[in-house]
Design a protein around this motif. Structure first.
Motif, PDB file in Angstrom:
ATOM      1  N   ALA A  49       0.834  -1.189   0.000  1.00  0.00           N
ATOM      2  CA  ALA A  49       0.000   0.000   0.000  1.00  0.00           C
ATOM      3  C   ALA A  49       0.874   1.246   0.000  1.00  0.00           C
ATOM      4  CB  ALA A  49      -0.916   0.002   1.219  1.00  0.00           C
ATOM      5  N   PRO A  50       0.570   2.232  -0.834  1.00  0.00           N
ATOM      6  CA  PRO A  50       1.348   3.476  -0.845  1.00  0.00           C
ATOM      7  C   PRO A  50       1.221   4.222   0.473  1.00  0.00           C
ATOM      8  CG  PRO A  50       0.008   3.263  -2.834  1.00  0.00           C
ATOM      9  CD  PRO A  50      -0.453   2.214  -1.886  1.00  0.00           C
ATOM     10  N   VAL A  51       2.045   5.248   0.630  1.00  0.00           N
ATOM     11  CA  VAL A  51       2.055   6.039   1.850  1.00  0.00           C
ATOM     12  C   VAL A  51       0.689   6.693   2.060  1.00  0.00           C
ATOM     13  CG1 VAL A  51       2.898   8.101   0.655  1.00  0.00           C
ATOM     14  CG2 VAL A  51       3.324   7.827   3.107  1.00  0.00           C
ATOM     15  N   LEU A  52       0.294   6.860   3.317  1.00  0.00           N
ATOM     16  CA  LEU A  52      -0.999   7.464   3.630  1.00  0.00           C
ATOM     17  C   LEU A  52      -0.990   8.954   3.317  1.00  0.00           C
ATOM     18  CD1 LEU A  52      -1.840   5.732   7.021  1.00  0.00           C
ATOM     19  CD2 LEU A  52      -3.096   5.493   4.873  1.00  0.00           C
ATOM     20  N   PRO A  53      -2.145   9.506   2.940  1.00  0.00           N
ATOM     21  CA  PRO A  53      -2.217  10.945   2.662  1.00  0.00           C
ATOM     22  C   PRO A  53      -2.170  11.755   3.949  1.00  0.00           C
ATOM     23  CG  PRO A  53      -4.389   9.972   2.482  1.00  0.00           C
ATOM     24  CD  PRO A  53      -3.433   8.835   2.696  1.00  0.00           C
ATOM     25  N   LEU A  63      -7.701   1.197   1.212  1.00  0.00           N
ATOM     26  CA  LEU A  63      -8.587   2.335   1.449  1.00  0.00           C
ATOM     27  C   LEU A  63      -8.564   2.819   2.892  1.00  0.00           C
ATOM     28  CD1 LEU A  63     -11.707   1.277  -0.679  1.00  0.00           C
ATOM     29  CD2 LEU A  63      -9.775   2.721  -1.345  1.00  0.00           C
ATOM     30  N   THR A  64      -8.100   2.004   3.811  1.00  0.00           N
ATOM     31  CA  THR A  64      -8.048   2.402   5.221  1.00  0.00           C
ATOM     32  C   THR A  64      -7.239   3.678   5.381  1.00  0.00           C
ATOM     33  OG1 THR A  64      -8.214   0.105   5.933  1.00  0.00           O
ATOM     34  CG2 THR A  64      -7.362   1.693   7.533  1.00  0.00           C
ATOM     35  N   MET A 117     -14.503   2.410  -7.362  1.00  0.00           N
ATOM     36  CA  MET A 117     -14.391   3.834  -7.682  1.00  0.00           C
ATOM     37  C   MET A 117     -13.532   4.558  -6.644  1.00  0.00           C
ATOM     38  SD  MET A 117     -15.868   3.884 -10.507  1.00  0.00           S
ATOM     39  CE  MET A 117     -15.590   2.125 -10.712  1.00  0.00           C
ATOM     40  N   ALA A 118     -13.668   4.185  -5.385  1.00  0.00           N
ATOM     41  CA  ALA A 118     -12.815   4.787  -4.359  1.00  0.00           C
ATOM     42  C   ALA A 118     -11.360   4.446  -4.623  1.00  0.00           C
ATOM     43  CB  ALA A 118     -13.240   4.295  -2.978  1.00  0.00           C
ATOM     44  N   SER A 119     -11.085   3.197  -4.987  1.00  0.00           N
ATOM     45  CA  SER A 119      -9.718   2.762  -5.254  1.00  0.00           C
ATOM     46  C   SER A 119      -9.110   3.547  -6.408  1.00  0.00           C
ATOM     47  CB  SER A 119      -9.699   1.265  -5.564  1.00  0.00           C
ATOM     48  OG  SER A 119      -8.407   0.818  -5.911  1.00  0.00           O
ATOM     49  N   LEU A 120      -9.869   3.713  -7.496  1.00  0.00           N
ATOM     50  CA  LEU A 120      -9.354   4.444  -8.649  1.00  0.00           C
ATOM     51  C   LEU A 120      -9.169   5.924  -8.343  1.00  0.00           C
ATOM     52  CD1 LEU A 120     -11.428   2.677 -11.423  1.00  0.00           C
ATOM     53  CD2 LEU A 120      -8.935   2.885 -11.420  1.00  0.00           C
ATOM     54  N   ALA A 121     -10.098   6.510  -7.594  1.00  0.00           N
ATOM     55  CA  ALA A 121      -9.959   7.924  -7.250  1.00  0.00           C
ATOM     56  C   ALA A 121      -8.742   8.155  -6.362  1.00  0.00           C
ATOM     57  CB  ALA A 121     -11.228   8.427  -6.556  1.00  0.00           C
ATOM     58  N   VAL A 122      -8.462   7.223  -5.480  1.00  0.00           N
ATOM     59  CA  VAL A 122      -7.335   7.367  -4.544  1.00  0.00           C
ATOM     60  C   VAL A 122      -6.014   6.990  -5.205  1.00  0.00           C
ATOM     61  CG1 VAL A 122      -6.312   6.458  -2.429  1.00  0.00           C
ATOM     62  CG2 VAL A 122      -8.737   7.072  -2.478  1.00  0.00           C
ATOM     63  N   HIS A 123      -5.972   5.865  -5.901  1.00  0.00           N
ATOM     64  CA  HIS A 123      -4.705   5.307  -6.400  1.00  0.00           C
ATOM     65  C   HIS A 123      -4.541   5.359  -7.912  1.00  0.00           C
ATOM     66  CE1 HIS A 123      -3.885   3.709  -2.415  1.00  0.00           C
ATOM     67  NE2 HIS A 123      -5.073   3.114  -2.403  1.00  0.00           N
ATOM     68  N   GLY A 124      -5.616   5.531  -8.659  1.00  0.00           N
ATOM     69  CA  GLY A 124      -5.544   5.294 -10.091  1.00  0.00           C
ATOM     70  C   GLY A 124      -5.501   3.795 -10.353  1.00  0.00           C
ATOM     71  N   SER A 173      -2.409  13.772  -2.181  1.00  0.00           N
ATOM     72  CA  SER A 173      -1.954  14.369  -0.929  1.00  0.00           C
ATOM     73  C   SER A 173      -2.988  14.333   0.183  1.00  0.00           C
ATOM     74  CB  SER A 173      -1.553  15.825  -1.179  1.00  0.00           C
ATOM     75  OG  SER A 173      -2.693  16.588  -1.573  1.00  0.00           O
ATOM     76  N   ARG A 174      -4.253  14.099  -0.145  1.00  0.00           N
ATOM     77  CA  ARG A 174      -5.315  14.228   0.855  1.00  0.00           C
ATOM     78  C   ARG A 174      -6.269  13.034   0.791  1.00  0.00           C
ATOM     79  NH1 ARG A 174      -6.633  20.555   1.041  1.00  0.00           N
ATOM     80  NH2 ARG A 174      -4.711  21.358   0.135  1.00  0.00           N
ATOM     81  N   ARG A 175      -7.003  12.874   1.854  1.00  0.00           N
ATOM     82  CA  ARG A 175      -8.058  11.872   1.828  1.00  0.00           C
ATOM     83  C   ARG A 175      -9.191  12.324   0.909  1.00  0.00           C
ATOM     84  NH1 ARG A 175      -9.106  11.090   8.150  1.00  0.00           N
ATOM     85  NH2 ARG A 175      -8.569  13.316   8.084  1.00  0.00           N
TER      86      ARG A 175
END
Length: 844
Positions: free
Chosen positions: A284-288, A309-310, A335-342, A352-354
């Motif tokens: 998982a990438p770094v948290l925003p 997503l956590t 959709m949440a996954s794509l919006a957050v990570h692509g 940079s943000r949630r």
């Protein structure tokens, strides 16, 4: 050339106020009739009306006849073309309400016929008849009533709004299909849209009358909504199947004959996605960070405890849809996954943000994710925006709507859902990104006798056969509401993804192996008044196709519905047999969420390079700047040549006509997200925001790099202008404000060594929406002495209808590009006054 994060977008130097350029000319002359012709055609209607109006019980007599013009009954005046100042003339008649106007499909006699809708009281009907009689006698009409003379001269038909107006042929078919074989008393949930009345008392009486009719039919009202801001009044009701059949059969004694109703439509039904082929989660990438969110997703309840997503979502669920989400949470999670990570198959691109997440759907125990069926979707969306703005989403400027109503394809008239989106976008400064929708119906291949002959052809011929089949059914693949919104960006699905594994079989197969194209299921434009839609195509997975093995003798091609590791976008997945992982999805929903991720990346890049400019920037200016930059890098990538070879092989169609056809499929074109984030050594993108008052005009001077004058290599200048418009519901001039990018003057084109290119939508089509994208391209030596600039002029045209007092925020992006000329960025940057802050990234 690959984008370079150490070459940020550049802030345009301040503009100067300049004189406006003249606007284009007016439209063509509308057809008019002689007084004698009109007297013969329509005189009997008005004479019959006069004979009844002279009676004491006139109102009762008129309302007893459903085919007559009657008080409180919506009247239709169909005319050959627009009647200037007619709306203001209506206001001079006491007791007459203007209820709307709409363009009708043109015919051999009239290119742009229209109709006007009026709601009269008894006294108003008498005055209309008096005006007709006075005009028929050849007398002058009173001062201020001249538009009525023009209406009578252009009148094609006058009639009441009837059952066939309230229920479209498509909805008639839908209602008959869902009640086929159903018991008479089985409830069917429908949306009943009322004729909007601006007065609260008239609205209350109308709603009470329709509620009573619903109860008398054996049904009951579930919910109701009235939104003055965008002229919406509707009730959600359960009605027995027997009544639905009467409605579908246009029975005047059913709700279809109710004067207070403007339309009866199915309850909104959301679209769903397929997601299959599980893989593990990976790292998982770094948290925003904890800064307030600037992007939101309105979708189905996600699996927010997923490792990907956590800590990355701010869930706001005031109606507790999560408690009802007991099934597989596929759509919202993806959709949440794509919006957050692509796309998880692509290189990591953290934001940079949630992300603010507001559930508007949920997963029941069985079946697809659905809307809350006890509420009108319009109310849900309005409530979501109002709560977001007053809650932790106060800074949100981008809202992802990977949703569409599959019962409401675009029909030429703006949808109620789109009206709501348009109002909310302008009022709250929000860029809505809306999916165009997907179409799963089959395509008939007529070029080949069988599958073997098809597969033996070369890739170009196969692609041509697929496109011809798609082109044959384009009218059946229109956008789904609310993708017709004029303020939103509508996103189509590009046949593209980052999957690296090669499918080992022969079926399914790629329909466009050697061409950049939309997915075959991606729905098509255009939008309202033939505006460019969808505006942009983002990667939505390489959707393959397969032949129907049963269909004979025709070759029936179907889009393959199941994504996999061979084609699709990799996203977070709900658990399978207790194991949480990832899977794949594809389509316009995925493409829209990727566009949201891209918008966030653009914002992050701007905030990092210009913190002193972005922090105080008004929310609306942030939103329209992101709108411009999302579309700015879009291009047709030479695909117009392939499309034209199919639709115009002899190259005999007028250039504007075939470009409109290309635009139906491609909008402004394909967008590679990385091209929107930063510049390259040979490409400099500049941006600006501001406001334009009524008929205001600004000119930005674009520095021309000396490199352009030293070479005849190919180069391009492109400019993109975006804004949000106030709306005028019910009017042909629905878009109240129009901005414009003026064409480059001849001397400017000579300086830059460019010329207008046809690889873009026509100017008229581009200027029908709220984003304008212009390109100038050539390969010649420019006439650019040191310090030369090219002026880009933007201006606000005369407002449509009543002038809008407030200044309109805009976002502008301009690019100079010369492939291979590595000094372009530095030479442009040297002439920019406000330099970006550059963060040097250390490898590893």
């Amino acid at each position: 050339m690959a984008h370079d994060l150490e070459k940020p977008l550049l802030r345009l130097n301040s503009p100067k106020h300049t004189a406006r350029r003249p606007s284009g000319g007016g439209g063509s002359q509308t057809r008019q009739f002689s007084t004698a012709t009109q007297s013969g055609a329509h005189g009997p209607v008005f004479r019959q009306l006069r004979s009844v109006l002279d009676r004491q019980d006139a109102a009762l007599q008129l309302r007893a006849d459903p085919s007559s013009l009657a008080p409180e009954r919506l009247l239709v005046f169909e005319v050959t073309g627009s009647v200037q100042n007619f709306v203001s003339a209506v206001s001079k008649i006491m007791g007459l309400e203007f209820a709307g106007e709409e363009e009708i499909a043109g015919d051999d006699l009239d290119e742009s016929p229209e109709f006007y809708l009026l709601v009269p009281q008894l006294g108003a009907l008498k005055q209309i008849v008096s005006l007709w009689e006075r005009w028929e006698r050849g007398e002058d009409l009173p001062r201020g009533y001249a538009p009525w003379r023009d209406l009578f001269l252009q009148l094609r038909k006058v009639r009441p709004w009837g059952p066939a107006d309230r229920i479209t042929p498509q909805n008639r078919e839908y209602f008959l299909s869902i009640t086929d074989g159903a018991p008479d008393n089985e409830p069917v949930r429908i949306e009943i849209e009322l004729v909007f009345r601006p007065g609260p008392e008239a609205s209350r009486l109308a709603e009470n009358e329709i509620s009573t009719m619903v109860v008398e039919s054996g049904g009951h009202v579930i919910s109701r909504s009235r939104q003055q801001a965008f002229a919406y009044h509707a009730v959600l009701a359960d009605v027995p199947a027997a009544e639905i059949r009467r409605i579908a059969n246009l029975d005047r004694n059913s709700l279809a004959g109710a004067d207070r109703i403007s339309a009866i439509v199915p309850q909104s039904v959301g679209t769903h996605i397929a997601a299959t082929d599980s893989l593990d989660v990976g790292a998982a990438p770094v948290l925003p960070g904890d800064s307030p969110p600037i992007a939101a997703v309105f979708d189905a309840v996600p699996m927010q405890a997923h490792p990907l997503l956590t800590g990355r979502l701010l869930l706001d669920d005031p109606t507790d849809l999560e408690a009802r989400a007991v099934g597989q949470r596929i759509h919202g999670t993806a959709m949440a996954s794509l919006a957050v990570h692509g796309d998880l198959n692509s290189p990591s691109s953290p934001i940079s943000r949630r992300v603010y997440f507001y559930p508007v759907m949920y997963a029941p125990a069985f079946g697809d994710e659905i809307f809350d069926n006890d509420r009108l979707i319009i109310d849900v969306i309005v409530e979501a925006v109002l709560r977001m703005r007053s809650n932790v989403g106060a800074q949100v400027v981008v809202v992802n709507l990977s949703l569409g109503d599959k019962t409401k394809p675009f029909s030429g008239k703006i949808s109620t859902w789109a009206r709501a989106i348009d109002y909310l976008a302008f009022r709250y400064g929000i860029l809505f990104l809306v999916s165009a929708g997907n179409a799963g119906d089959s395509l008939t291949i007529v070029d080949y006798a069988d599958q073997s002959a098809f597969h033996e052809a070369n890739s170009f011929e196969r692609a041509g056969a697929v496109f011809r089949a798609l082109n044959a059914v384009k009218a059946e693949r229109r956008l789904l509401a609310p993708a017709d919104s004029v303020n939103a960006l509508t996103i189509g699905s590009w046949h593209r993804d980052a999957c690296q594994e090669t499918f080992p079989g022969t079926s399914p197969f790629s329909p466009y192996a050697d061409h950049e194209m939309p997915n075959v299921s991606s729905r098509l434009g255009s939008g309202l008044r033939r505006a460019t839609k969808p505006e942009a195509l983002f990667a939505g997975g390489r959707q393959p196709v397969r032949f129907d093995p049963v269909a004979t003798p025709s070759l029936i091609l179907r889009s393959h519905p199941l994504p996999s590791r061979y084609w699709g976008m990799r996203v977070a997945a709900p658990p399978v047999e207790g194991v949480v992982g990832t899977h794949f999805t594809m389509g316009t929903s995925a493409a829209t969420a990727l566009a949201t991720h891209t918008a966030h990346r653009i914002f992050d890049a701007l905030e990092n390079a210009y913190p002193q400019l972005i922090a105080p920037m008004p929310l609306t200016e942030r939103a329209v700047l992101l709108k411009a930059l999302l579309v700015h890098s879009a291009s047709w990538r030479d695909t117009e040549q392939f499309i034209r070879s199919i639709i115009d092989p002899a190259e005999t169609i007028h250039h504007e006509t075939w470009r409109r056809e290309v635009c139906r499929y491609l909008g402004y074109g394909f967008v590679d997200p990385d091209d929107a984030i930063a510049c390259t050594a040979d490409r400099a993108t500049m941006w600006a925001t501001g406001t334009l008052p009524g008929q205001g005009s600004l000119t930005f001077d674009i520095p021309v790099p000396a490199t352009l004058a030293a070479s005849a290599d190919a180069r391009e200048i492109r400019a993109t202008l975006a804004w949000f418009t106030p709306i005028r519901p019910g009017h042909l001039a629905y878009r109240a404000v129009k901005l414009k990018i003026d064409s480059l003057e001849q001397n400017s084109r000579q300086t830059a060594g460019v010329n207008t290119t046809s690889s873009q939508p026509t100017n008229s089509q581009s200027e029908s929406g709220t984003i304008i994208h212009r390109r100038w391209r050539d390969a010649r030596i420019g006439n650019a002495p040191t310090g030369s600039t090219v002026p880009i002029q933007i201006q606000r045209e005369k407002d449509q209808g009543t002038p809008i007092d407030e200044a309109i925020p805009f976002g502008l992006a301009v690019t100079i590009e010369m492939p291979g000329a590595v000094q372009v960025y530095n030479e442009v940057r040297a002439n920019i006054n406000i330099k970006p802050r550059i963060t040097v990234r250390v490898p590893g």
